[in-house]
Design a protein around this motif. Structure first.
Motif, PDB file in Angstrom:
ATOM      1  N   VAL A 182       2.208   1.949   8.710  1.00  0.00           N
ATOM      2  CA  VAL A 182       2.208   1.831   7.252  1.00  0.00           C
ATOM      3  C   VAL A 182       1.376   0.638   6.785  1.00  0.00           C
ATOM      4  O   VAL A 182       1.146  -0.316   7.539  1.00  0.00           O
ATOM      5  N   TRP A 183       0.975   0.729   5.534  1.00  0.00           N
ATOM      6  CA  TRP A 183       0.125  -0.305   4.922  1.00  0.00           C
ATOM      7  C   TRP A 183       0.427  -0.318   3.439  1.00  0.00           C
ATOM      8  O   TRP A 183       0.640   0.731   2.828  1.00  0.00           O
ATOM      9  N   PHE A 184       0.440  -1.523   2.856  1.00  0.00           N
ATOM     10  CA  PHE A 184       0.650  -1.624   1.413  1.00  0.00           C
ATOM     11  C   PHE A 184      -0.071  -2.844   0.883  1.00  0.00           C
ATOM     12  O   PHE A 184      -0.087  -3.896   1.518  1.00  0.00           O
ATOM     13  N   ASP A 185      -0.666  -2.712  -0.278  1.00  0.00           N
ATOM     14  CA  ASP A 185      -1.124  -3.894  -0.983  1.00  0.00           C
ATOM     15  C   ASP A 185      -1.165  -3.590  -2.472  1.00  0.00           C
ATOM     16  O   ASP A 185      -1.301  -2.434  -2.879  1.00  0.00           O
ATOM     17  N   LYS A 186      -1.026  -4.628  -3.272  1.00  0.00           N
ATOM     18  CA  LYS A 186      -1.146  -4.496  -4.723  1.00  0.00           C
ATOM     19  C   LYS A 186      -2.037  -5.632  -5.207  1.00  0.00           C
ATOM     20  O   LYS A 186      -2.125  -6.681  -4.545  1.00  0.00           O
ATOM     21  N   PHE A 187      -2.662  -5.416  -6.335  1.00  0.00           N
ATOM     22  CA  PHE A 187      -3.727  -6.330  -6.766  1.00  0.00           C
ATOM     23  C   PHE A 187      -3.503  -6.785  -8.192  1.00  0.00           C
ATOM     24  O   PHE A 187      -3.093  -6.018  -9.064  1.00  0.00           O
ATOM     25  N   GLY A 188      -3.784  -8.050  -8.414  1.00  0.00           N
ATOM     26  CA  GLY A 188      -3.622  -8.619  -9.746  1.00  0.00           C
ATOM     27  C   GLY A 188      -4.044 -10.066  -9.708  1.00  0.00           C
ATOM     28  O   GLY A 188      -4.515 -10.554  -8.684  1.00  0.00           O
ATOM     29  N   PRO A 189      -3.870 -10.776 -10.806  1.00  0.00           N
ATOM     30  CA  PRO A 189      -4.388 -12.137 -10.916  1.00  0.00           C
ATOM     31  C   PRO A 189      -3.716 -13.152 -10.004  1.00  0.00           C
ATOM     32  O   PRO A 189      -4.314 -14.167  -9.687  1.00  0.00           O
ATOM     33  N   LEU A 200      -1.843   0.357  -3.463  1.00  0.00           N
ATOM     34  CA  LEU A 200      -2.018   1.436  -2.488  1.00  0.00           C
ATOM     35  C   LEU A 200      -0.972   1.335  -1.404  1.00  0.00           C
ATOM     36  O   LEU A 200      -0.746   0.260  -0.853  1.00  0.00           O
ATOM     37  N   GLY A 201      -0.351   2.460  -1.091  1.00  0.00           N
ATOM     38  CA  GLY A 201       0.524   2.549   0.063  1.00  0.00           C
ATOM     39  C   GLY A 201       0.027   3.670   0.948  1.00  0.00           C
ATOM     40  O   GLY A 201      -0.456   4.685   0.460  1.00  0.00           O
ATOM     41  N   MET A 202       0.116   3.454   2.266  1.00  0.00           N
ATOM     42  CA  MET A 202      -0.352   4.481   3.193  1.00  0.00           C
ATOM     43  C   MET A 202       0.586   4.595   4.376  1.00  0.00           C
ATOM     44  O   MET A 202       1.094   3.588   4.860  1.00  0.00           O
ATOM     45  N   MET A 203       0.817   5.810   4.817  1.00  0.00           N
ATOM     46  CA  MET A 203       1.596   6.030   6.033  1.00  0.00           C
ATOM     47  C   MET A 203       0.877   7.075   6.874  1.00  0.00           C
ATOM     48  O   MET A 203       0.443   8.107   6.351  1.00  0.00           O
ATOM     49  N   VAL A 204       0.752   6.778   8.177  1.00  0.00           N
ATOM     50  CA  VAL A 204       0.168   7.740   9.114  1.00  0.00           C
ATOM     51  C   VAL A 204       1.267   8.106  10.090  1.00  0.00           C
ATOM     52  O   VAL A 204       1.791   7.234  10.787  1.00  0.00           O
ATOM     53  N   SER A 205       1.641   9.368  10.106  1.00  0.00           N
ATOM     54  CA  SER A 205       2.775   9.804  10.919  1.00  0.00           C
ATOM     55  C   SER A 205       2.316  10.702  12.044  1.00  0.00           C
ATOM     56  O   SER A 205       1.586  11.664  11.803  1.00  0.00           O
ATOM     57  N   PRO A 206       2.759  10.404  13.254  1.00  0.00           N
ATOM     58  CA  PRO A 206       2.448  11.307  14.362  1.00  0.00           C
ATOM     59  C   PRO A 206       3.201  12.623  14.192  1.00  0.00           C
ATOM     60  O   PRO A 206       4.359  12.639  13.780  1.00  0.00           O
ATOM     61  N   MET A 207       2.503  13.726  14.470  1.00  0.00           N
ATOM     62  CA  MET A 207       3.119  15.041  14.340  1.00  0.00           C
ATOM     63  C   MET A 207       3.153  15.685  15.726  1.00  0.00           C
ATOM     64  O   MET A 207       2.423  15.267  16.617  1.00  0.00           O
ATOM     65  N   PRO A 208       3.944  16.724  15.878  1.00  0.00           N
ATOM     66  CA  PRO A 208       3.970  17.439  17.157  1.00  0.00           C
ATOM     67  C   PRO A 208       2.581  17.929  17.533  1.00  0.00           C
ATOM     68  O   PRO A 208       1.794  18.306  16.662  1.00  0.00           O
ATOM     69  N   GLY A 209       2.284  17.886  18.803  1.00  0.00           N
ATOM     70  CA  GLY A 209       0.989  18.381  19.258  1.00  0.00           C
ATOM     71  C   GLY A 209      -0.132  17.376  19.098  1.00  0.00           C
ATOM     72  O   GLY A 209      -1.303  17.734  19.209  1.00  0.00           O
ATOM     73  N   ALA A 284      -7.446  -0.356   4.630  1.00  0.00           N
ATOM     74  CA  ALA A 284      -6.290   0.246   5.300  1.00  0.00           C
ATOM     75  C   ALA A 284      -6.752   1.073   6.505  1.00  0.00           C
ATOM     76  O   ALA A 284      -6.168   0.995   7.589  1.00  0.00           O
ATOM     77  N   LEU A 285      -7.810   1.845   6.299  1.00  0.00           N
ATOM     78  CA  LEU A 285      -8.304   2.674   7.404  1.00  0.00           C
ATOM     79  C   LEU A 285      -8.869   1.823   8.533  1.00  0.00           C
ATOM     80  O   LEU A 285      -8.704   2.144   9.709  1.00  0.00           O
ATOM     81  N   LEU A 286      -9.507   0.737   8.176  1.00  0.00           N
ATOM     82  CA  LEU A 286     -10.047  -0.159   9.200  1.00  0.00           C
ATOM     83  C   LEU A 286      -8.909  -0.779  10.006  1.00  0.00           C
ATOM     84  O   LEU A 286      -8.952  -0.806  11.238  1.00  0.00           O
ATOM     85  N   GLU A 287      -7.883  -1.221   9.318  1.00  0.00           N
ATOM     86  CA  GLU A 287      -6.740  -1.795  10.028  1.00  0.00           C
ATOM     87  C   GLU A 287      -6.038  -0.742  10.864  1.00  0.00           C
ATOM     88  O   GLU A 287      -5.569  -1.029  11.970  1.00  0.00           O
ATOM     89  N   TYR A 288      -5.970   0.466  10.344  1.00  0.00           N
ATOM     90  CA  TYR A 288      -5.341   1.532  11.123  1.00  0.00           C
ATOM     91  C   TYR A 288      -6.116   1.778  12.406  1.00  0.00           C
ATOM     92  O   TYR A 288      -5.535   1.880  13.491  1.00  0.00           O
ATOM     93  N   SER A 289      -7.434   1.852  12.287  1.00  0.00           N
ATOM     94  CA  SER A 289      -8.200   2.153  13.496  1.00  0.00           C
ATOM     95  C   SER A 289      -8.150   0.983  14.461  1.00  0.00           C
ATOM     96  O   SER A 289      -8.085   1.180  15.678  1.00  0.00           O
ATOM     97  N   GLU A 290      -8.094  -0.241  13.960  1.00  0.00           N
ATOM     98  CA  GLU A 290      -7.982  -1.394  14.859  1.00  0.00           C
ATOM     99  C   GLU A 290      -6.622  -1.431  15.544  1.00  0.00           C
ATOM    100  O   GLU A 290      -6.511  -1.762  16.721  1.00  0.00           O
ATOM    101  N   SER A 291      -5.568  -1.062  14.801  1.00  0.00           N
ATOM    102  CA  SER A 291      -4.217  -1.116  15.385  1.00  0.00           C
ATOM    103  C   SER A 291      -3.929   0.049  16.299  1.00  0.00           C
ATOM    104  O   SER A 291      -3.248  -0.090  17.296  1.00  0.00           O
ATOM    105  N   CYS A 292      -4.381   1.236  15.911  1.00  0.00           N
ATOM    106  CA  CYS A 292      -3.878   2.447  16.559  1.00  0.00           C
ATOM    107  C   CYS A 292      -4.924   3.252  17.308  1.00  0.00           C
ATOM    108  O   CYS A 292      -4.572   4.137  18.076  1.00  0.00           O
TER     109      CYS A 292
END
Lengths: 299, 155
Positions: A182-189, A200-209, A284-292
């Motif tokens: 999972v990944w989350f960030d929010k933006f403001g001053p 933005l919130g993101m979750m990548v879940s492993p599925m069967p197969g 988020a995608l960069l961190e996902y690919s670096e982590s997983c």
């Protein structure tokens, strides 16, 4: 326009049933009050002119129940209490990330997830994990109860499917699949007390197969918090090699535009919000690919 | 003014009549003379109005007074365990104009009650809802840290 103060009732139902009776009698002119951190300002500014304000204290809506399959949050649970439960935060890291960035400690000591959702600001931070994890909201009335998926719950800015005689009583979130990222960030001053200019919130879940499911949700970029379904569909079809590439990240960023409709407002221009969100998707995608996905892919 | 509430303020029972949209901030300042509770922004952003509600820091400008029936409210004036913290604020230069100080004392007292030896990151997170325009925060961090350290040495 403010009503004359003496006309407005203050209701303190002693039970959920009594509260539902008030709602049945008065409909949406009966304003349910949980934490009130947004309601106080809106009532005093005259944006809301209820016939009655109804305190939800003591109706038994404050519980948090964690099982092997799901988390059920009472609509009046304080955000601080959800964050203060180590089993809950360990099982639902995306919820912890998003709720932990709402307001300030003082706000989190009062505010509730139910209130954040029912208030239905397009910027609502609790909506992000609930949309990503496909939460279900329970609406009760004297007529019975019904369950609404979070993704269908919002109908527009400050508008939900809650009928005039209903109350949101609980929110149920299925357990993320083991190994979900999972990944989350929010933006403001600034870091605290910020109403998101973009989130933005993101979750990548492993599925069967060996497959993967992507869920992304964004706030402040549409009349309501939204799932980025075009991005999700695109990413879900890709293998590891493709997922880790810069080309994929750029394509994902382009697809964001299909799912959002930001406006210029005091939090930023439409262009700015979209830009920040696209950058967040890339990060988020960069961190996902670096982590997983086994390290940085150099292209 | 139709709503009758009873609550405890700094250990004393109080009974008030309040309006439906009356803020706890105003009930405290105007009806109970608790002017140690300051209004900074009136919209829950600055923390100057912080009080403890059932032991937890809240922005009293956002709390419906009518909803504190049966609750325990503490302002800076009632925090007997904050004397050393207040002295540290003064000694360390964490007070300039002083307007934000009551809110910081309330929040920091609650922090030290819950976590007697917080590190700086924890302190920053705990006081992230309190703004100071004068000091630049460094002395505030030091006042809290030194209070915690002095308590640890004493124990």
């Amino acid at each position: 326009m403010r009503r004359n103060g003496s006309e407005i009732q203050w209701l303190t139902p002693g039970s959920l049933e009594e509260a539902l009776r008030f709602r049945a009698q008065l409909g949406s002119t009966c304003l349910p009050l949980a934490g009130g951190t947004d309601l106080m300002l809106r009532v005093r500014a005259g944006h809301l002119s209820p016939a009655a304000v109804m305190s939800l204290r003591g109706l038994g809506l404050e519980g948090v129940v964690l099982t092997a399959d799901s988390l059920t949050i009472g609509a009046s649970s304080r955000i601080r209490d959800i964050l203060g439960d180590p089993q809950v935060t360990a099982a639902y890291p995306l919820l912890r990330m998003a709720l932990g960035r709402i307001g300030s400690p003082q706000i989190r000591n009062l505010a509730t997830v139910g209130g954040n959702m029912a208030n239905a600001s397009p910027c609502a931070d609790s909506a992000i994990p609930l949309l990503v994890m496909d939460a279900v909201l329970t609406l009760e009335s004297l007529r019975g109860s019904r369950r609404i998926r979070a993704v269908e719950f919002f109908t527009g800015p400050r508008a939900t499917l809650i009928q005039g005689d209903e109350l949101l009583t609980e929110l149920t979130i299925p357990r993320p699949a083991p190994g979900s990222w999972v990944w989350f960030d929010k933006f403001g001053p600034r870091r605290a007390n910020v109403i998101s200019a973009s989130s933005l919130g993101m979750m990548v879940s492993p599925m069967p197969g060996g497959a993967r499911a992507f869920a992304l949700a964004a706030g402040s970029v549409a009349p309501r918090p939204v799932r980025l379904s075009s991005v999700e569909q695109f990413l879900g079809d890709l293998d590891d090699a493709a997922l880790g590439s810069a080309e994929t990240r750029h394509q994902a960023m382009e697809l964001v535009a299909k799912d959002i409709s930001p406006i210029d407002d005091q939090r930023g221009s439409a262009w700015y919000k979209a830009r920040v969100l696209k950058n967040a998707v890339e990060r988020a995608l960069l961190e996902y690919s670096e982590s997983c996905l086994g390290g940085r892919n150099g292209n | 003014m139709a709503i009758s509430i009873s609550f405890t303020l700094n250990g004393n029972p109080e009974h008030l009549l309040v309006d439906h949209d009356e803020r706890l901030l105003d009930a405290l300042r105007l009806k109970l003379g608790a002017t140690e509770v300051k209004e900074g922004c009136g919209e829950g952003e600055c923390g100057a109005c912080s009080v403890l509600l059932d032991g937890r820091p809240v922005n009293s400008c956002l709390v419906f007074a009518a909803d504190v029936d049966g609750c325990v409210v503490e302002t800076v004036a009632g925090l007997a365990d904050s004397a050393d913290l207040q002295e540290a604020f003064v000694r360390e230069g964490a007070v300039q104009c002083g307007f934000c100080t009551p809110g910081f004392i309330v929040t920091a007292t609650a922090l030290l009650r819950e976590e007697p030896q917080p590190d700086r990151d924890r302190i920053k997170a705990a006081i992230s809802g309190n703004l100071c325009r004068c000091t630049g925060y460094e002395k505030i961090f030091q006042a809290i840290e030194k209070t915690a350290e002095a308590r640890r040495r004493k124990a």
